[in-house]
Design a protein around this motif. Structure first.
Motif, PDB file in Angstrom:
ATOM      1  N   ASN A  11       1.049  -1.079  -0.147  1.00 45.64           N
ATOM      2  CA  ASN A  11      -0.122   0.185   0.372  1.00 45.64           C
ATOM      3  C   ASN A  11       0.633   1.744   0.268  1.00 45.64           C
ATOM      4  O   ASN A  11       0.242   2.287  -0.022  1.00 45.64           O
ATOM      5  CB  ASN A  11      -1.210   0.012   1.103  1.00 45.64           C
ATOM      6  CG  ASN A  11      -2.253   1.498   0.858  1.00 45.64           C
ATOM      7  OD1 ASN A  11      -2.870   1.805  -0.306  1.00 45.64           O
ATOM      8  ND2 ASN A  11      -2.369   1.475   1.951  1.00 45.64           N
ATOM      9  N   TYR A  52      -6.146  -3.559  -7.257  1.00 49.60           N
ATOM     10  CA  TYR A  52      -7.353  -3.331  -6.267  1.00 49.60           C
ATOM     11  C   TYR A  52      -6.656  -3.490  -5.105  1.00 49.60           C
ATOM     12  O   TYR A  52      -5.819  -4.398  -4.749  1.00 49.60           O
ATOM     13  CB  TYR A  52      -8.293  -4.370  -6.239  1.00 49.60           C
ATOM     14  CG  TYR A  52      -9.458  -4.702  -7.456  1.00 49.60           C
ATOM     15  CD1 TYR A  52     -10.210  -3.708  -7.326  1.00 49.60           C
ATOM     16  CD2 TYR A  52      -9.072  -5.581  -8.290  1.00 49.60           C
ATOM     17  CE1 TYR A  52     -10.871  -3.145  -9.069  1.00 49.60           C
ATOM     18  CE2 TYR A  52      -9.886  -5.042  -9.575  1.00 49.60           C
ATOM     19  CZ  TYR A  52     -10.320  -3.873 -10.160  1.00 49.60           C
ATOM     20  OH  TYR A  52     -11.499  -4.095 -10.933  1.00 49.60           O
ATOM     21  N   PRO A  53      -6.874  -3.308  -3.376  1.00 52.15           N
ATOM     22  CA  PRO A  53      -6.684  -3.504  -2.760  1.00 52.15           C
ATOM     23  C   PRO A  53      -6.582  -4.509  -2.168  1.00 52.15           C
ATOM     24  O   PRO A  53      -7.358  -5.848  -2.549  1.00 52.15           O
ATOM     25  CB  PRO A  53      -7.567  -2.867  -1.478  1.00 52.15           C
ATOM     26  CG  PRO A  53      -8.811  -1.426  -1.777  1.00 52.15           C
ATOM     27  CD  PRO A  53      -8.274  -2.506  -3.641  1.00 52.15           C
ATOM     28  N   VAL A  74     -17.360   5.509   0.387  1.00 49.56           N
ATOM     29  CA  VAL A  74     -16.347   6.261   0.899  1.00 49.56           C
ATOM     30  C   VAL A  74     -16.751   8.028   1.923  1.00 49.56           C
ATOM     31  O   VAL A  74     -15.682   8.197   2.951  1.00 49.56           O
ATOM     32  CB  VAL A  74     -15.440   6.444   0.020  1.00 49.56           C
ATOM     33  CG1 VAL A  74     -13.812   7.469   0.364  1.00 49.56           C
ATOM     34  CG2 VAL A  74     -14.898   5.421  -1.149  1.00 49.56           C
ATOM     35  N   HIS A 119      -5.027  10.887   7.044  1.00 45.49           N
ATOM     36  CA  HIS A 119      -3.900  10.643   6.071  1.00 45.49           C
ATOM     37  C   HIS A 119      -2.650  12.330   5.674  1.00 45.49           C
ATOM     38  O   HIS A 119      -2.133  12.238   4.926  1.00 45.49           O
ATOM     39  CB  HIS A 119      -4.745  10.994   4.626  1.00 45.49           C
ATOM     40  CG  HIS A 119      -5.771  10.031   5.164  1.00 45.49           C
ATOM     41  ND1 HIS A 119      -7.243   9.600   4.576  1.00 45.49           N
ATOM     42  CD2 HIS A 119      -5.655   8.195   4.847  1.00 45.49           C
ATOM     43  CE1 HIS A 119      -7.990   8.798   4.941  1.00 45.49           C
ATOM     44  NE2 HIS A 119      -6.917   7.897   5.305  1.00 45.49           N
ATOM     45  N   LEU A 171      -1.284   3.994  -0.964  1.00 43.35           N
ATOM     46  CA  LEU A 171      -1.886   4.057  -2.494  1.00 43.35           C
ATOM     47  C   LEU A 171      -2.969   4.097  -2.018  1.00 43.35           C
ATOM     48  O   LEU A 171      -4.893   4.712  -2.656  1.00 43.35           O
ATOM     49  CB  LEU A 171      -1.670   2.833  -3.020  1.00 43.35           C
ATOM     50  CG  LEU A 171       0.078   2.907  -3.169  1.00 43.35           C
ATOM     51  CD1 LEU A 171       0.016   1.660  -4.137  1.00 43.35           C
ATOM     52  CD2 LEU A 171       0.708   4.005  -4.567  1.00 43.35           C
ATOM     53  N   PHE A 172      -4.163   3.337  -1.207  1.00 43.26           N
ATOM     54  CA  PHE A 172      -5.878   3.024  -1.284  1.00 43.26           C
ATOM     55  C   PHE A 172      -5.460   3.563   0.732  1.00 43.26           C
ATOM     56  O   PHE A 172      -4.966   3.078   1.524  1.00 43.26           O
ATOM     57  CB  PHE A 172      -6.013   1.972  -0.996  1.00 43.26           C
ATOM     58  CG  PHE A 172      -6.337   1.001  -2.379  1.00 43.26           C
ATOM     59  CD1 PHE A 172      -6.617   1.592  -3.398  1.00 43.26           C
ATOM     60  CD2 PHE A 172      -4.598   0.540  -2.263  1.00 43.26           C
ATOM     61  CE1 PHE A 172      -6.541   0.511  -4.474  1.00 43.26           C
ATOM     62  CE2 PHE A 172      -4.904  -0.685  -3.712  1.00 43.26           C
ATOM     63  CZ  PHE A 172      -5.374   0.089  -4.741  1.00 43.26           C
ATOM     64  N   ASN A 173      -6.733   4.641   0.544  1.00 39.02           N
ATOM     65  CA  ASN A 173      -6.784   5.967   2.276  1.00 39.02           C
ATOM     66  C   ASN A 173      -7.631   4.357   3.368  1.00 39.02           C
ATOM     67  O   ASN A 173      -8.116   3.863   2.620  1.00 39.02           O
ATOM     68  CB  ASN A 173      -6.592   6.733   2.754  1.00 39.02           C
ATOM     69  CG  ASN A 173      -8.271   7.495   1.095  1.00 39.02           C
ATOM     70  OD1 ASN A 173      -9.065   6.834   1.827  1.00 39.02           O
ATOM     71  ND2 ASN A 173      -8.644   8.732   0.482  1.00 39.02           N
ATOM     72  N   GLU A 177     -11.092   4.283   1.413  1.00 38.22           N
ATOM     73  CA  GLU A 177     -11.409   3.639   0.575  1.00 38.22           C
ATOM     74  C   GLU A 177     -10.923   2.077   0.947  1.00 38.22           C
ATOM     75  O   GLU A 177     -12.123   1.436   0.807  1.00 38.22           O
ATOM     76  CB  GLU A 177     -10.121   3.496  -0.414  1.00 38.22           C
ATOM     77  CG  GLU A 177     -10.138   5.378  -1.119  1.00 38.22           C
ATOM     78  CD  GLU A 177      -9.556   6.047  -2.070  1.00 38.22           C
ATOM     79  OE1 GLU A 177      -9.045   6.638  -2.683  1.00 38.22           O
ATOM     80  OE2 GLU A 177      -7.856   5.231  -1.563  1.00 38.22           O
ATOM     81  N   MET A 178     -10.610   1.983   2.015  1.00 35.20           N
ATOM     82  CA  MET A 178     -10.383   0.504   2.935  1.00 35.20           C
ATOM     83  C   MET A 178     -11.357   0.109   3.442  1.00 35.20           C
ATOM     84  O   MET A 178     -12.004  -1.077   3.103  1.00 35.20           O
ATOM     85  CB  MET A 178      -9.223   0.362   3.825  1.00 35.20           C
ATOM     86  CG  MET A 178      -8.154   0.179   3.426  1.00 35.20           C
ATOM     87  SD  MET A 178      -6.694   0.002   3.730  1.00 35.20           S
ATOM     88  CE  MET A 178      -5.504   1.609   4.246  1.00 35.20           C
ATOM     89  N   TYR A 185     -14.545  -0.554   0.822  1.00 38.21           N
ATOM     90  CA  TYR A 185     -13.754  -1.614   0.046  1.00 38.21           C
ATOM     91  C   TYR A 185     -14.327  -3.045   0.663  1.00 38.21           C
ATOM     92  O   TYR A 185     -14.538  -3.505   0.119  1.00 38.21           O
ATOM     93  CB  TYR A 185     -12.458  -1.978  -0.783  1.00 38.21           C
ATOM     94  CG  TYR A 185     -11.928  -3.166  -1.295  1.00 38.21           C
ATOM     95  CD1 TYR A 185     -11.907  -3.063  -3.141  1.00 38.21           C
ATOM     96  CD2 TYR A 185     -11.264  -4.571  -0.828  1.00 38.21           C
ATOM     97  CE1 TYR A 185     -12.393  -3.784  -3.879  1.00 38.21           C
ATOM     98  CE2 TYR A 185     -11.172  -5.159  -2.102  1.00 38.21           C
ATOM     99  CZ  TYR A 185     -11.497  -5.065  -3.092  1.00 38.21           C
ATOM    100  OH  TYR A 185     -10.661  -6.110  -4.147  1.00 38.21           O
ATOM    101  N   THR A 216      -2.753  -0.959   7.983  1.00 39.02           N
ATOM    102  CA  THR A 216      -2.738   0.010   6.349  1.00 39.02           C
ATOM    103  C   THR A 216      -2.127  -0.007   5.939  1.00 39.02           C
ATOM    104  O   THR A 216      -1.451   0.591   4.934  1.00 39.02           O
ATOM    105  CB  THR A 216      -3.510   1.726   6.629  1.00 39.02           C
ATOM    106  OG1 THR A 216      -2.259   2.215   7.839  1.00 39.02           O
ATOM    107  CG2 THR A 216      -4.777   1.632   7.292  1.00 39.02           C
TER     108      THR A 216
END
Length: 284
Positions: A83, A98-99, A144, A198, A220-222, A225-226, A229, A244
């Motif tokens: 990440n 994708y995560p 989100v 962040h 990359l994915f905050n 967003e996690m 998802y 994270t």
């Protein structure tokens, strides 16, 4: 508010940190003893804890308590891999579309100050300094833009990894789930005190050597967003831990390898949260 799970006179319960004291919840019927129950109770428990703080009473010096992991046995411990771009670069892998999550089993969790065991079956023990967040209430299909509403707060994670066992399975789970490979702590800082998760500096030391230095803005994915998802696939519940990802600087990519040895100490500091520190010993 800084929420802790602590032990005093062989009894474990939830408290809050104020300066060099733990504000004790003992005797307050509106404050559950377990962190998962405390978070699930929501505003009522938080209001009761704030009143306990404001009273100026019920304070135990830090020197008289033992801090446990904030959530000693989370229902789910989910961690994201790859990440940070610099960590992806040092591994030589492709940036994920994708995560990509794996599970750490909850029996791996320990608190700050507890010892990480170098396993009898491997000498390839590694550290990964990470920001982690704690889910505050049961939720599913969280967009989100509303994800911040279901995050109770933030803590520090050391995603300790047994690298050769990690490589034995594409899920990585067994190499991530040895007993004591899940240090968390020292406490949960509630979301209102963190502000923007962040933009936090993260540093990891092994003894006095700085191994990792990054900022959570580089993810990359905050965090939000996690949440979106994961909650598209599964119900998230109060007390679930989501870690994270780690930046560059892990021991496996050093030359020579920087694996952890008995007698060393790993310290991870994240801006606005504090320091998580654990020594390494041989597995008893």
């Amino acid at each position: 508010m800084k929420l802790v799970t602590f032990t005093h006179h062989q009894a474990t319960r939830v408290g809050a940190v104020v300066e060099d004291f733990v504000v004790d919840s003992l005797g307050n019927a509106d404050i559950p003893a377990r962190m998962i129950d405390f978070l699930d109770t929501g505003t009522k428990a938080l209001t009761a804890m704030q009143a306990q703080i404001d009273s100026g009473k019920h304070r135990i010096p830090f020197t008289e308590v033992s801090l446990e992991a904030p959530v000693p046995r989370p229902g789910k411990y989910l961690a994201i891999s790859l990440n940070y771009a610099d960590h992806i670069a040092e591994t030589g892998k492709d940036r994920p579309e994708y995560p990509s999550f794996f599970t750490k089993q909850s029996t791996c969790v320990i608190g700050t100050g507890a010892a990480i065991h170098r396993p009898k079956v491997s000498d390839k023990l590694d550290y990964e300094g990470e920001l982690a967040f704690i889910i505050g209430r049961r939720c599913r299909h969280v967009p989100v833009e509303k994800a911040h509403e279901v995050i109770a707060g933030y803590t520090i994670a050391n995603d300790v990894s047994v690298r050769d066992w990690q490589a034995r399975s594409p899920t990585m789970m067994i190499g991530k789930s040895f007993d004591t490979t899940g240090p968390l702590g020292p406490w949960i800082v509630t979301s209102d005190e963190i502000g923007d998760p962040h933009n936090l500096n993260l540093l990891t030391w092994v003894d006095d050597e700085l191994r990792q230095h990054a900022n959570t803005s580089q993810m990359l994915f905050n965090c939000y967003e996690m949440v979106a998802y994961l909650s598209a696939a599964m119900t998230l519940e109060a007390g679930d831990v989501i870690s994270t990802g780690t930046p560059a600087g892990v021991g496996v990519k050093m030359q020579p390898r920087g694996y952890l040895k008995p007698g060393q100490t790993v310290r991870i500091e994240i801006e606005g949260i504090g320091t998580l520190a654990n020594s390494v010993i041989m597995e008893p």
